[in-house]
Design a protein around this motif. Structure first.
Motif, PDB file in Angstrom:
ATOM      1  N   SER A   1     -39.465  31.792 -17.883  1.00 42.23           N
ATOM      2  CA  SER A   1     -39.674  32.553 -19.117  1.00 42.23           C
ATOM      3  C   SER A   1     -40.067  34.020 -18.888  1.00 42.23           C
ATOM      4  CB  SER A   1     -40.676  31.851 -20.035  1.00 42.23           C
ATOM      5  OG  SER A   1     -41.834  31.494 -19.336  1.00 42.23           O
TER       6      SER A   1
ATOM      7  N   PHE B   1     -31.643  21.565 -20.439  1.00 42.71           N
ATOM      8  CA  PHE B   1     -32.106  22.903 -20.094  1.00 42.71           C
ATOM      9  C   PHE B   1     -31.295  23.974 -20.846  1.00 42.71           C
ATOM     10  CE2 PHE B   1     -31.828  26.723 -17.435  1.00 42.71           C
ATOM     11  CZ  PHE B   1     -33.168  27.055 -17.400  1.00 42.71           C
TER      12      PHE B   1
ATOM     13  N   TRP C   1     -49.658  31.996 -18.058  1.00 41.98           N
ATOM     14  CA  TRP C   1     -48.513  31.159 -18.445  1.00 41.98           C
ATOM     15  C   TRP C   1     -49.040  29.796 -18.856  1.00 41.98           C
ATOM     16  CZ3 TRP C   1     -46.112  26.597 -16.763  1.00 41.98           C
ATOM     17  CH2 TRP C   1     -44.773  26.413 -17.168  1.00 41.98           C
TER      18      TRP C   1
HETATM   19  C1  LIG Z   1     -47.002  28.110 -29.652  1.00 43.19           C
HETATM   20  C2  LIG Z   1     -45.896  28.510 -28.705  1.00 43.19           C
HETATM   21  C3  LIG Z   1     -45.748  29.826 -28.310  1.00 43.19           C
HETATM   22  C4  LIG Z   1     -44.710  30.190 -27.439  1.00 43.19           C
HETATM   23  N1  LIG Z   1     -44.602  31.502 -27.039  1.00 43.19           N
HETATM   24  C5  LIG Z   1     -43.593  31.876 -26.206  1.00 43.19           C
HETATM   25  C6  LIG Z   1     -43.447  33.223 -25.778  1.00 43.19           C
HETATM   26  O1  LIG Z   1     -44.196  34.120 -26.166  1.00 43.19           O
HETATM   27  N2  LIG Z   1     -42.455  33.524 -24.901  1.00 43.19           N
HETATM   28  C7  LIG Z   1     -41.565  32.559 -24.455  1.00 43.19           C
HETATM   29  O2  LIG Z   1     -40.675  32.893 -23.665  1.00 43.19           O
HETATM   30  N3  LIG Z   1     -41.660  31.289 -24.882  1.00 43.19           N
HETATM   31  C8  LIG Z   1     -42.636  30.908 -25.726  1.00 43.19           C
HETATM   32  N4  LIG Z   1     -42.733  29.602 -26.128  1.00 43.19           N
HETATM   33  C9  LIG Z   1     -41.630  28.653 -25.801  1.00 43.19           C
HETATM   34  C10 LIG Z   1     -41.818  27.826 -24.531  1.00 43.19           C
HETATM   35  O3  LIG Z   1     -43.077  27.216 -24.506  1.00 43.19           O
HETATM   36  C11 LIG Z   1     -41.657  28.661 -23.262  1.00 43.19           C
HETATM   37  O4  LIG Z   1     -40.462  29.407 -23.306  1.00 43.19           O
HETATM   38  C12 LIG Z   1     -41.610  27.759 -22.030  1.00 43.19           C
HETATM   39  O5  LIG Z   1     -42.781  26.991 -21.935  1.00 43.19           O
HETATM   40  C13 LIG Z   1     -41.445  28.601 -20.794  1.00 43.19           C
HETATM   41  O6  LIG Z   1     -41.473  27.782 -19.667  1.00 43.19           O
HETATM   42  P1  LIG Z   1     -40.177  27.582 -18.797  1.00 43.19           P
HETATM   43  O7  LIG Z   1     -39.581  28.901 -18.458  1.00 43.19           O
HETATM   44  O8  LIG Z   1     -40.544  26.690 -17.670  1.00 43.19           O
HETATM   45  O9  LIG Z   1     -39.229  26.835 -19.815  1.00 43.19           O
HETATM   46  P2  LIG Z   1     -37.991  25.883 -19.587  1.00 43.19           P
HETATM   47  O10 LIG Z   1     -38.324  24.590 -20.200  1.00 43.19           O
HETATM   48  O11 LIG Z   1     -37.552  25.872 -18.168  1.00 43.19           O
HETATM   49  O12 LIG Z   1     -36.856  26.541 -20.509  1.00 43.19           O
HETATM   50  C14 LIG Z   1     -35.983  27.574 -20.036  1.00 43.19           C
HETATM   51  C15 LIG Z   1     -36.063  28.776 -20.934  1.00 43.19           C
HETATM   52  O13 LIG Z   1     -35.643  28.444 -22.255  1.00 43.19           O
HETATM   53  C16 LIG Z   1     -36.405  29.195 -23.199  1.00 43.19           C
HETATM   54  N5  LIG Z   1     -37.191  28.273 -24.022  1.00 43.19           N
HETATM   55  C17 LIG Z   1     -37.684  27.069 -23.665  1.00 43.19           C
HETATM   56  N6  LIG Z   1     -38.341  26.493 -24.701  1.00 43.19           N
HETATM   57  C18 LIG Z   1     -38.256  27.362 -25.734  1.00 43.19           C
HETATM   58  C19 LIG Z   1     -38.718  27.356 -27.067  1.00 43.19           C
HETATM   59  N7  LIG Z   1     -39.411  26.345 -27.573  1.00 43.19           N
HETATM   60  N8  LIG Z   1     -38.454  28.435 -27.840  1.00 43.19           N
HETATM   61  C20 LIG Z   1     -37.745  29.481 -27.369  1.00 43.19           C
HETATM   62  N9  LIG Z   1     -37.277  29.538 -26.107  1.00 43.19           N
HETATM   63  C21 LIG Z   1     -37.523  28.505 -25.297  1.00 43.19           C
HETATM   64  C22 LIG Z   1     -37.349  30.091 -22.407  1.00 43.19           C
HETATM   65  O14 LIG Z   1     -36.765  31.353 -22.265  1.00 43.19           O
HETATM   66  C23 LIG Z   1     -37.452  29.355 -21.086  1.00 43.19           C
HETATM   67  O15 LIG Z   1     -37.796  30.174 -20.003  1.00 43.19           O
HETATM   68  C24 LIG Z   1     -43.791  29.204 -26.977  1.00 43.19           C
HETATM   69  C25 LIG Z   1     -43.956  27.872 -27.381  1.00 43.19           C
HETATM   70  C26 LIG Z   1     -45.008  27.520 -28.226  1.00 43.19           C
HETATM   71  C27 LIG Z   1     -45.149  26.081 -28.646  1.00 43.19           C
END
Ligand SMILES: Cc1cc2nc3c(=O)[nH]c(=O)nc-3n(C[C@H](O)[C@H](O)[C@H](O)COP(=O)(O)OP(=O)(O)OC[C@H]3O[C@@H](n4cnc5c(N)ncnc54)[C@H](O)[C@@H]3O)c2cc1C
Length: 454
Positions: free
Chosen positions: A234, A262, A328
């Motif tokens: 992210s 994913f 994070w």
């Molecule tokens: C209350 C809350 C606030 C959040 N704030 C943010 C934030 O400020 N920035 C942010 O990037 N994500 C945010 N998220 C979404 C999500 O939690 C994170 O993107 C995710 O946890 C990042 O971890 P990862 O890269 O391992 O995700 P992975 O599960 O590996 O997913 C890959 C990518 O998909 C996108 N993604 C995944 N889940 C979501 C989702 N629910 N909504 C939108 N995109 C998603 C992200 O870009 C992420 O890096 C938020 C979720 C919640 C519940």
């Protein structure tokens, strides 16, 4: 004289698959510029964690450019004024930039285009926000049909390579990154960040390669905070160290539920941008007007206990401490802590949104607001009268024992059977009982429904 082009960088701090840089480099000398503009975003100026990431990512980008005979010019002030000044100082033909969708950046793009030749490119999303629309030409407000449509329309595209860069005859003046004081000093809270993250494009590619190796397990592991089986990409996406097209392309050919789940998450990110493009106030205003009358509580002591991870609920406390220490938070735990603040404490989602904005290294205008409004039930694609998430059950169900023991050292030696809900007297008292919090939340949501009905 071969006049240069300026490349205005924002949340797209990469050299590969960077259409603005690529297009500018094809025409002649290039001057890559980052402007630290704290005023335009108003209350949503970059938070502390974002500033930490930005410092290191700019540092890495500056070094990568220098290796290619180029440089990164740093300026501070209003973006439009600084870019106009730079065009004048350097005799540049104009400015190339990737489109951004935060309301303050859209406004800046309009103003800049009135004063210099501005060429905007797409590249930070799978499909340009605004381009995937319902049959009636509207923005999708429900994720599932949006996702289906996007996948149908997504063109096959190979990411762009790093272009050859030629330098201008003279470089304009640049600030020194250290002068910007982006890193925390008194106190320096960033030790945990440095232990967890290496910002920059090269490290982002290494991280992507590591994830691809276990992407086939993503659907099983992504909800387990003890494993952290998600990609953790992210901040890379948020700062544009990787483009979503690069990630999609790297996963090309990977079939199976893991890679496919994913991809759906990546599509959520596009969905969120479409929402903030259509509803620019989404970061600060309830999408559902009915919530203007919602009986939010405001209790500074409880807000602080939540922020500091002292609620008495181990999974909530572990999450909030992870967030503070490493910038994070695991997605499942984001949902749990957000639900706890909104439902158990009945505190306005905007309080949580602002805290995340300040503390997340991936703080993103669209993703953050869309997810907060989703959890609170105030937003699009969400039920008005939502269930109340039970943190203790969630903790057990998603096997968060090791996760809790890591982030809540007081519980480091507590076995699984007790760690989710330690016996009274062995951990902090709960700031609100689960049943009490749940019933209060349901009553508050019910009052809104009754209000609507009458
Ligand atoms: C209350 C809350 C606030 C959040 N704030 C943010 C934030 O400020 N920035 C942010 O990037 N994500 C945010 N998220 C979404 C999500 O939690 C994170 O993107 C995710 O946890 C990042 O971890 P990862 O890269 O391992 O995700 P992975 O599960 O590996 O997913 C890959 C990518 O998909 C996108 N993604 C995944 N889940 C979501 C989702 N629910 N909504 C939108 N995109 C998603 C992200 O870009 C992420 O890096 C938020 C979720 C919640 C519940």
């Amino acid at each position: 004289m071969n006049r240069p082009h300026i490349v205005w960088l924002r949340r797209d701090l990469r050299l590969a698959d960077q259409p603005a840089l690529f297009a500018a480099a094809e025409t002649g000398p290039v001057i890559p510029v980052y402007v630290l503009d704290d005023a335009r975003a108003g209350e949503h100026r970059l938070g502390g964690a974002s500033r930490w990431w930005l410092h290191h990512s700019l540092d890495a980008l500056g070094r990568a450019l220098a290796e290619r005979g180029s440089a990164l010019v740093l300026r501070r002030g209003d973006s439009v004024e600084e870019l106009c000044r730079l065009v004048e100082e350097t005799g540049a033909v104009g400015v190339h930039a990737l489109r951004h969708y935060e309301p303050w950046w859209r406004e800046a793009e309009v103003q800049l285009a009135q004063r210099v030749e501005l060429q905007l490119h797409d590249g930070n999303y799978l499909m340009p926000p605004g381009s995937v629309r319902t049959g009636g030409g509207q923005t999708y407000r429900i994720y599932t049909p949006f996702g289906r449509a996007l996948r149908r329309e997504l063109p096959e595209q190979a990411p762009l390579p790093v272009p050859a860069l030629s330098a201008p005859d003279t470089w304009p003046r640049s600030d020194r990154l250290e002068e910007w004081n982006l890193l925390p000093t008194k106190p320096d809270w960033s030790a945990g960040f440095a232990a967890d993250w290496v910002p920059g494009e090269a490290a982002a590619h290494e991280q992507l390669a590591r994830f691809v190796d276990h992407a086939d397990l993503y659907h099983e592991e992504r909800n387990l905070p003890s494993i952290e089986g998600s990609s953790r990409l992210s901040p890379r996406l948020q700062w544009g160290e990787l483009s979503p097209a690069q990630i999609w392309h790297t996963l090309d050919g990977q079939a199976g539920e893991g890679a496919d789940t994913f991809r759906s998450e990546l599509v959520w990110r596009d969905f969120a941008q479409n929402i903030i493009l259509t509803f620019p106030e989404y970061q600060t205003q309830n999408y559902r007007q009915a919530f203007e009358r919602f009986p939010w509580r405001h209790d500074e002591g409880e807000i602080r206990a939540w922020q500091e991870g002292r609620t008495g609920y181990p999974i909530v406390d572990a999450g909030m401490r992870q967030l503070w220490q490493s910038g994070w938070l695991h997605n499942r735990v984001r949902m749990i802590v957000a639900s706890f603040l909104i439902k158990h404490l009945l505190i306005d989602w905007r309080v949580g949104e602002r805290w995340f904005w300040d503390t997340l290294v991936d703080a993103d205008c669209g993703n953050n607001s869309v997810n907060w409004q989703w959890v609170s039930g105030t937003g699009v694609d969400t039920q008005l009268f939502t269930r109340v998430m039970a943190p203790l059950t969630q903790s057990d169900k998603f096997d968060a024992g090791d996760y809790i023991r890591r982030w809540v050292p007081e519980l480091a030696k507590v076995p699984d059977r007790l760690v989710h809900d330690p016996p009274e007297g062995t951990y902090l008292p709960k700031i609100v009982g689960h049943r009490e919090g749940r019933e209060r939340a349901l009553a508050a949501y019910r009052s809104l429904r009754d209000d609507q009905a009458s």
